[in-house]
Scaffold this motif. Structure first.
Motif: not given
Ligand code: DP6
Length: 329
Positions: A33-37, A143-145, A153-155, A168-173
């Motif tokens: 997986g991966s995680l991006s902004l 590009a999926a992100r 978050r990419m699964h 899919e988006p990850v909700i965070s303040r």
């Protein structure tokens, strides 16, 4: 016969936990997986016009006919859309990157996200964001992100057909507090190895590749915990360490893949010094020499000013989080 036309815009994204490995190259499925902004300052706008008069697809990139490699990658992507929509019509694709510089900064992420949205709309397909994310992934994993705004978050998924490999988006303040300071090194010279080839070469030859893949789930879990807790310092610490681990795996490939230039190391040292002086600043680098610094809204200007003076740094831009990919026309 299809004559549809649509325009879409998508923002590029910078990974905080990197994608650097595939479980299936043909379907472009990530090994982890991966995680991006997603970043508001890095935008691609793409128009797709299906035209029965065309004998072949055409791609105009930033005002000029595209190089054959880019054109054939776009055409292969359009083949997926045509198969899905059950059409054979060729298309004219016009794509413009509104980036701080023509450095190729993550442009395949925003490029294939915008292409997925524009081409599917022009072909008359009504796809969910998740389906669009999986489609964009076929063009480029990152590009999926870019289908989504903010933290994403990419699964990796497990299914052989890739039906569970989406973002899919990850909700965070934290999304209201973060900024990315983008320091361009060397005037944005074309990169030596594209990420696609470099990923394959790392997987095939680097003795550190396995260790890298084993690390990613731990960094992802910790980064998601930091997002849930609104803990920027922990997110930043993971971001910088994860980027260094990805680059270590690539540098250990044989022959080595080294993206860094002297100014890259000068930027890394400056970021470390800023942090030691109490600043919120953590660096990340992708398949090129540029350094992106994760920081907070209130410190972004002072970090950017500190980085502007470093020799070899040609441009420094501040970006806030960007929104999802959208149809604009
Ligand atoms: C370093 O998404 O460009 O930016 O799926 O082969 O098109 P392909 O690779 P690509 O790789 C991106 C690599 C990276 C890290 C990241 O964005 O996660």
């Amino acid at each position: 016969m299809t004559t549809g036309t649509a325009t879409a815009r998508a923002c590029a994204n910078i990974a905080l936990v990197k994608y650097w490995g595939k479980r299936d190259a043909a379907r472009n499925l990530p090994a982890a997986g991966s995680l991006s902004l997603t970043l508001a300052a890095l935008v691609t706008e793409t128009t797709v016009a299906f035209d029965p008069a065309l004998a072949a697809d055409e791609l105009v990139l930033d005002g000029s006919p595209a190089k054959p490699g880019d054109a054939s990658r776009t055409s292969s992507f359009l083949d997926l859309i045509r198969a899905e929509a059950n059409i054979t019509t060729r298309a004219r694709v016009t794509s413009t990157n509104q980036f701080p510089t023509a450095s190729g900064l993550a442009s395949s992420a925003s490029g294939f996200a915008a292409l997925a949205v524009a081409s599917s709309t022009a072909a008359g397909l009504a796809l969910s964001p998740r389906a669009l994310s999986m489609l964009a992934r076929r063009g480029s994993g990152s590009a999926a992100r870019s289908l989504f705004g903010g933290f994403v978050r990419m699964h990796a998924g497990h299914e052989l057909d890739g039906s569970d490999a989406y973002a899919e988006p990850v909700i965070s303040r934290l999304v209201d507090r973060v900024r990315m300071v983008i320091a361009i090194v060397g005037g944005g010279a074309p990169k030596q190895y594209g990420s696609r080839d470099a990923i394959e070469h790392t997987a095939a030859t680097s003795p550190l590749y396995r260790a890298w893949l084993e690390l990613v789930p731990h960094d992802l879990a910790a980064a998601e915990g930091a997002l849930a807790a609104g803990d920027l310092a922990t997110l930043g610490t993971i971001t910088e360490a994860n980027a260094l681990a990805m680059h270590a795996s690539a540098m250990a490939a044989r022959p080595a893949i080294i993206y860094w230039q002297p100014a890259t190391l000068a930027l890394l040292a400056a970021v470390r010094e800023l942090r030691e002086a109490g600043a919120a600043a953590w660096a990340t680098m992708d398949a090129g020499p540029h350094v992106k610094v994760l920081t907070s809204l209130d410190q972004a200007e002072s970090i950017a000013t500190a980085l502007r003076g470093i020799p070899g740094v040609s441009e420094v831009t501040i970006s806030g989080p960007g929104g999802p990919a959208t149809v604009t026309g």
